[in-house]
Every structure is written in C-alpha cells, then in structure tokens.
Design an enzyme around this catalytic site. Structure first.
Site, PDB file in Angstrom:
ATOM      1  N   CYS A 155      -2.446   9.381   2.035  1.00 19.38           N
ATOM      2  CA  CYS A 155      -2.044   8.729   0.786  1.00 19.38           C
ATOM      3  C   CYS A 155      -3.043   9.083  -0.312  1.00 19.38           C
ATOM      4  O   CYS A 155      -2.700   9.109  -1.492  1.00 19.38           O
ATOM      5  CB  CYS A 155      -1.959   7.234   0.976  1.00 19.38           C
ATOM      6  SG  CYS A 155      -3.427   6.537   1.739  1.00 19.38           S
TER       7      CYS A 155
ATOM      8  N   GLU B  73       0.884  -1.181   0.000  1.00 17.85           N
ATOM      9  CA  GLU B  73       0.000   0.000   0.000  1.00 17.85           C
ATOM     10  C   GLU B  73       0.910   1.215   0.000  1.00 17.85           C
ATOM     11  O   GLU B  73       1.325   1.691   1.048  1.00 17.85           O
ATOM     12  CB  GLU B  73      -0.890  -0.005   1.244  1.00 17.85           C
ATOM     13  CG  GLU B  73      -1.786  -1.228   1.376  1.00 17.85           C
ATOM     14  CD  GLU B  73      -3.003  -1.168   0.471  1.00 17.85           C
ATOM     15  OE1 GLU B  73      -3.250  -0.123  -0.163  1.00 17.85           O
ATOM     16  OE2 GLU B  73      -3.720  -2.186   0.406  1.00 17.85           O
TER      17      GLU B  73
HETATM   18  P1  NAD Z   1       7.951   5.394   4.814  1.00 18.67           P
HETATM   19  O1  NAD Z   1       8.036   4.591   3.579  1.00 18.67           O
HETATM   20  O2  NAD Z   1       9.076   6.289   5.153  1.00 18.67           O
HETATM   21  O3  NAD Z   1       7.792   4.378   6.072  1.00 18.67           O
HETATM   22  C1  NAD Z   1       6.721   3.486   6.181  1.00 18.67           C
HETATM   23  C2  NAD Z   1       7.101   2.320   7.059  1.00 18.67           C
HETATM   24  O4  NAD Z   1       8.025   1.488   6.363  1.00 18.67           O
HETATM   25  C3  NAD Z   1       7.797   2.705   8.363  1.00 18.67           C
HETATM   26  O5  NAD Z   1       7.308   1.872   9.388  1.00 18.67           O
HETATM   27  C4  NAD Z   1       9.258   2.426   8.068  1.00 18.67           C
HETATM   28  O6  NAD Z   1      10.031   2.149   9.209  1.00 18.67           O
HETATM   29  C5  NAD Z   1       9.140   1.200   7.192  1.00 18.67           C
HETATM   30  N1  NAD Z   1      10.250   0.938   6.271  1.00 18.67           N
HETATM   31  C6  NAD Z   1      10.881   1.822   5.474  1.00 18.67           C
HETATM   32  N2  NAD Z   1      11.784   1.183   4.695  1.00 18.67           N
HETATM   33  C7  NAD Z   1      11.698  -0.127   5.006  1.00 18.67           C
HETATM   34  C8  NAD Z   1      12.380  -1.296   4.552  1.00 18.67           C
HETATM   35  N3  NAD Z   1      13.321  -1.231   3.615  1.00 18.67           N
HETATM   36  N4  NAD Z   1      12.034  -2.490   5.065  1.00 18.67           N
HETATM   37  C9  NAD Z   1      11.062  -2.573   6.001  1.00 18.67           C
HETATM   38  N5  NAD Z   1      10.404  -1.501   6.498  1.00 18.67           N
HETATM   39  C10 NAD Z   1      10.724  -0.293   6.000  1.00 18.67           C
HETATM   40  O7  NAD Z   1       6.567   6.201   4.766  1.00 18.67           O
HETATM   41  P2  NAD Z   1       6.009   7.357   5.726  1.00 18.67           P
HETATM   42  O8  NAD Z   1       6.778   8.606   5.525  1.00 18.67           O
HETATM   43  O9  NAD Z   1       5.849   6.840   7.120  1.00 18.67           O
HETATM   44  O10 NAD Z   1       4.523   7.531   5.144  1.00 18.67           O
HETATM   45  C11 NAD Z   1       4.200   8.328   4.042  1.00 18.67           C
HETATM   46  C12 NAD Z   1       4.085   7.499   2.782  1.00 18.67           C
HETATM   47  O11 NAD Z   1       3.194   6.404   2.973  1.00 18.67           O
HETATM   48  C13 NAD Z   1       3.495   8.289   1.621  1.00 18.67           C
HETATM   49  O12 NAD Z   1       4.174   7.948   0.446  1.00 18.67           O
HETATM   50  C14 NAD Z   1       2.039   7.821   1.564  1.00 18.67           C
HETATM   51  O13 NAD Z   1       1.417   7.982   0.320  1.00 18.67           O
HETATM   52  C15 NAD Z   1       2.211   6.383   1.935  1.00 18.67           C
HETATM   53  N6  NAD Z   1       0.971   5.814   2.464  1.00 18.67           N
HETATM   54  C16 NAD Z   1       0.289   4.941   1.666  1.00 18.67           C
HETATM   55  C17 NAD Z   1      -0.917   4.418   2.095  1.00 18.67           C
HETATM   56  C18 NAD Z   1      -1.707   3.478   1.247  1.00 18.67           C
HETATM   57  O14 NAD Z   1      -2.604   2.831   1.766  1.00 18.67           O
HETATM   58  N7  NAD Z   1      -1.441   3.368  -0.049  1.00 18.67           N
HETATM   59  C19 NAD Z   1      -1.409   4.767   3.366  1.00 18.67           C
HETATM   60  C20 NAD Z   1      -0.676   5.648   4.154  1.00 18.67           C
HETATM   61  C21 NAD Z   1       0.515   6.169   3.691  1.00 18.67           C
END
Ligand code: NAD
Length: 510
Positions: free
Chosen positions: A298, A264
């Site tokens: 998102c 997601e």
């Molecule tokens: P992010 O990608 O920085 O982090 C999200 C999560 O992933 C965190 O818990 C982080 O620790 C973890 N993470 C990051 N890299 C990883 C890896 N290599 N392996 C395992 N875990 C890892 O995102 P953010 O800044 O917290 O959130 C914003 C982003 O999330 C935006 O791009 C937004 O569009 C997206 N988002 C998408 C949805 C959806 O349902 N499509 C919902 C909410 C947010």
C-alpha cells in the site's frame, strides 16, 4: 537479469509447514475457494466458504467471549499477547516462508512481515499496563472528573492479500490487550497464512489456559462473508484494509449502523527529489520503494517528482537499476522482485501502461518475464517518464509502475504531489532544512505518513499507521492507535455534601 528455474511443488511445502504449525489438512482440502501460490500459480489448497449463518454464529460466540474477557485485568490480557509473541518467534521461519508462498514475497520480506507481528506483540504487552485515562480539573468543588477506558466488543478485522498476517497482528494484539474479542476475515487470496496465524494464536491460548472459548476466530469466505461481519450489530468496530473500492462500500455500511471504522485503503504515494538530495541514498530508497514487493505494498512509491537540475543525473541511474533488477521465483533464487498476485493484476498493469503511453509517457520495462512457471505472472518493473502529472498517474495501479516527472518550482510540486485522491505515504529527499520542514508542515504533504530522506514504504510499528482522504483516515498499530479499540467514559464523582450544577445553572426544587 532474469532468474529461470524449474517448477517445484509449493503445494507440498505449504502442507508441510501447516502440518508443523498444527493446521489439520481437512481444513484446506475441500471446498470452492482455491488457495494458490503466485510463485508458481499452483493450487495449494481448497477451502470451504462459511455460510452467512455460520459466520453469524461465530460472531455471536465471539461476543460471548468478549463478555468474559473484558473483565480480565489488562496486564493479564497482556500475558496472552506475550505468549503469542513467543509462539510467533518460534514459528517465524515457517510462517515467513508461508507468507512468501502465498503472497509471493522474497524471503527477507516474508520473515520481515512475521517480525512485524512479533514487534506489535511486544508493543501491546507494554501497552497492557498503560491504558491510561486523564484526571481533569472540574469547576465544581468536592468533585473529581476522570476518563476511563473500557473494552469495546467484538473487533472485526478485514485484511488484504499483500500483508496477509501483519495487518491481522496489528489489530489483534491491540484489540486483545484492550479487552476485546476478534473475528478476522482474511483475503480470499491468503487463507492458508490465516489458518496458520490462528493456529499459532491457539497455541498461545492453550498455554495461557483461561481465555474464553471463541476469543479469536477466522471467517473463511469471500466478500459476502466480509459483509456479514460489517453488518453485524454486535461488531462495534471493523478495521478494514484493502482497496478504496472496498472502503467505499464498507465505510457507509458501518456508518449506517453507527459502528466505528478503521479504514486502511489504497495509496498512490509520491516522492520528491530536490536539488540538494543525497542521490545515492535516494536511488536506493526509490528502488526499494517502487520495485520491492513487486510494487504490491500500500506504501509502494508510485509517483516520483525529480527537480530538473538533477533529473539527468538521477533518472539514468534509476533506469539502469530497473534494467538490471532480478525478477524471479523468490523461493528458488535470490531475485529481488517476485510475482504479481494473479492474472488480473498483470492485466491491470498492462492497461495502465497503455494509458500512460496515450498520455505521452515513455515506458521502460513492464513486460512479462518467463521464469519457468507458466501459470504465474512475473513482470519487469516499469519506469514511466511522464510529461505531466495526469492520466493513470492519478490512480493506484497495484503493480510495479513508477511514474517519473520533472519539476522546477517547489510550491507547484507540493501541489501536484497532493493532487491525488489517496493520502497514505510520501517522502522527500533533500538536505535543505527549509524544504524538509515545509514538507512535514501543515502546508506540505497531506498524507498520513510524510518522511524525509527515507522512502515511502517500510513503516515501523511504533508509529500510528494510516492515511488521509481516499486512504480512509484510519490509524492502527503504534502511538495512541489503541484508543480506537476502546470506549472512553467520562466520570464525574461528587464527594461533597451539595449538588452544584455546572455552568452555574440553578434548579432548586422544594
Ligand atoms: P480488496 O479490496 O480487493 O480486498 C481486501 C479485503 O476486503 C478482502 O478480504 C476482501 O474479501 C474484502 N472485501 C472486499 N469487498 C468487501 C465488502 N464489500 N465488504 C466486506 N469485505 C470486502 O484488496 P486487495 O486486492 O486484497 O489488496 C490490495 C489493496 O489493499 C490495495 O489497494 C492496497 O493499497 C490496499 N492496502 C492498503 C493498506 C493500508 O494499510 N492502507 C494495506 C494493505 C493493502
């Protein structure tokens, strides 16, 4: 209007909420990961990151719990989720407030997020009696063919900061009724709400009484701990919510060990306003979609295509809304726009606005707003009129920037709308039935969510949620999303006295 207030201690308020929810202060009083509130920028706690060995142990324990839980009848598993829903109802005010403190949401959105958790619990309880398989006609006499759905294993949940609790609940409620255990790696920016949600589930578990130890667990840590979850062979499914950058790493790692992924990821959501649109309705939907949650959903509306015949009616009204929207501390005022999550988000926003200008964009808003909290980052939402669909418009910047463009031809605007990497949410405003139907047809919007006469954000839990292309293709929450959390077996049962082979194959041994 900017709402200015004096600094108050969100730290004490967060601690008081956590006390009420039963989270021991020792859980967040020591460690390298700093919890903070974007509302004031103040520290709200310090947490110790788990080591890889500790995280592995947690996952192994969750696997043991799964071996027991999978044998509990599904409606009985539903009873645990029913109790979780009850506990969430009781804790709604506190948890909603904590979401506001930790994610910076205005109070109605903080509470709305908890309501979403309650809704998915209700949905999952009903689902616990509806995990149906099919009975399928077989070509062989005296045989019966059917599908059965079985629990899958430990479900890994990785969540983003901006929906710190709802995303967990979407996954947790379904995973639990489907007979799985859960291990959650919340965002390192929203750890207190994770501890609170786990404490609420633990209350439900206590009332339930017979659930195996370790059925639901939380991993505290940053990306490295997420990677332990992603790579662990006893985690057959990881549901990962976050940026497309994260998905580019997590997706291939899961594929390498043939694990399932629900990805997601980022959105760069578009809206089209057609000549026949109800402009009052469109205006409200656009304002909420683009400025709500300070542009940090998102599903936030980021690209708006307005037909040239109504551009000069709609866009000046929209600009007025941007000029007058209240930006401020959401806990101390009735402001509609709260803070950005942190300094990096602010810098990314400024960078995108500079780039937009380089591509001929005219920027309204976007500047930092002083609300009396020096450590926090509040901004005026930005409306950027762009001559073309190009440059920063093509990428998601996780901040309140709305790019507005004119269009004249319907086919061309559908093509532009779809010409970005992400494919999460989309909407059209029109009273013309042909345009509306085309938008949701096979050659219309290419997104996972396509709406007519409502905005891009604010989905209900009853539908499957997720997007296409660089949004990752995952679906969670409602509809038949539960199937991803179970393993399907096809069973053919022979109750005859012979062994006919399918497709007429003969293989007669002496
Ligand atoms: P992010 O990608 O920085 O982090 C999200 C999560 O992933 C965190 O818990 C982080 O620790 C973890 N993470 C990051 N890299 C990883 C890896 N290599 N392996 C395992 N875990 C890892 O995102 P953010 O800044 O917290 O959130 C914003 C982003 O999330 C935006 O791009 C937004 O569009 C997206 N988002 C998408 C949805 C959806 O349902 N499509 C919902 C909410 C947010």
């Amino acid at each position: 209007m900017n709402v200015s207030v004096k600094t108050v201690s969100v730290t004490e308020e967060a601690a008081a909420i956590l006390d009420r929810l039963g989270v021991a202060r020792s859980r967040y009083s020591e460690g390298d990961i700093v919890a903070f509130s974007p509302i004031t920028g103040q520290q709200t706690g310090k947490l110790k990151a788990m080591s890889s060995a500790e995280a592995t142990e947690v996952i192994e324990q969750a696997h043991e719990a799964f071996l027991t839980w999978r044998l509990v009848p599904a409606p009985k598993r539903g009873e645990l989720v029913r109790l979780l829903g009850e506990e969430l109802r009781a804790a709604k005010t506190d948890l909603g407030r904590l979401v506001s403190i930790e994610a910076g949401k205005i109070p109605s959105e903080g509470l709305g997020e908890v309501q979403e958790m309650i809704d998915i619990c209700d949905f999952a309880v009903g689902l616990s009696r509806q995990l149906y398989g099919l009975t399928i006609a077989t070509e062989r006499p005296g045989h019966r063919m059917m599908e059965t759905w079985h629990p899958l294993g430990v479900i890994g949940i990785i969540s983003a900061f901006n929906f710190p609790v709802a995303v967990w609940a979407w996954n947790a409620a379904l995973a639990l009724v489907c007979g799985n255990s859960i291990v959650w790696k919340p965002s390192e920016k929203s750890l207190l709400t994770a501890l609170a949600s786990q404490a609420i589930l633990e209350r439900a578990l206590k009332r339930y009484g017979e659930a195996p130890e370790g059925l639901s667990q939380v991993l505290i840590g940053n990306r490295a701990i997420g990677e332990v979850l992603v790579d662990h062979p006893k985690v057959p499914l990881v549901s990962a919510t976050g940026s497309t950058r994260m998905g580019r790493d997590v997706g291939p790692r899961l594929a390498k060990r043939f694990a399932r992924a629900i990805l997601e990821l980022g959105g760069n959501n578009g809206g089209i306003v057609c000549p026949s649109a109800d402009l009052d309705m469109a205006l409200r939907a656009i304002a909420f979609g683009a400025m709500g949650t300070a542009g940090q959903r998102c599903t936030t509306l980021r690209r708006l295509f307005v037909h040239e015949s109504i551009y000069d009616q709609l866009v000046p009204r929209l600009k007025k809304a941007y000029e007058s929207v209240s930006v401020g501390d959401p806990l101390q005022s009735t402001a509609l726009v709260g803070p950005l999550i942190d300094k990096i988000a602010f810098e990314n926003m400024q960078k995108a606005l500079v780039e937009a200008k380089e591509h001929g964009g005219t920027v309204l808003g976007g500047q930092r707003v002083d609300v009396g909290h020096d450590l926090a980052f509040y901004v005026k939402p930005a409306l950027v009129e762009m001559p073309k669909h190009e440059g920063p418009v093509l990428e998601e910047t996780f901040a309140p920037i709305l790019y507005v463009m004119r269009y004249s031809d319907f086919d061309a605007v559908i093509a532009d709308h779809n010409a970005v990497g992400a494919g999460l949410s989309s909407s059209i405003f029109t009273l013309d039935m042909r345009e509306a139907e085309r938008f949701v047809a096979a050659d219309g919007s290419d997104c996972g969510i396509a709406n007519v006469n409502i905005g891009t954000s604010g989905a209900e839990i009853g539908g499957a949620f997720g997007g296409e292309k660089e949004t990752g293709g995952g679906r969670e929450s409602g509809s038949d999303a539960w199937r991803a959390y179970m393993r399907r077996t096809t069973n053919t049962i022979n109750y005859s006295k012979s062994l006919p082979l399918a497709q007429g194959v003969s293989f007669d041994i002496e």
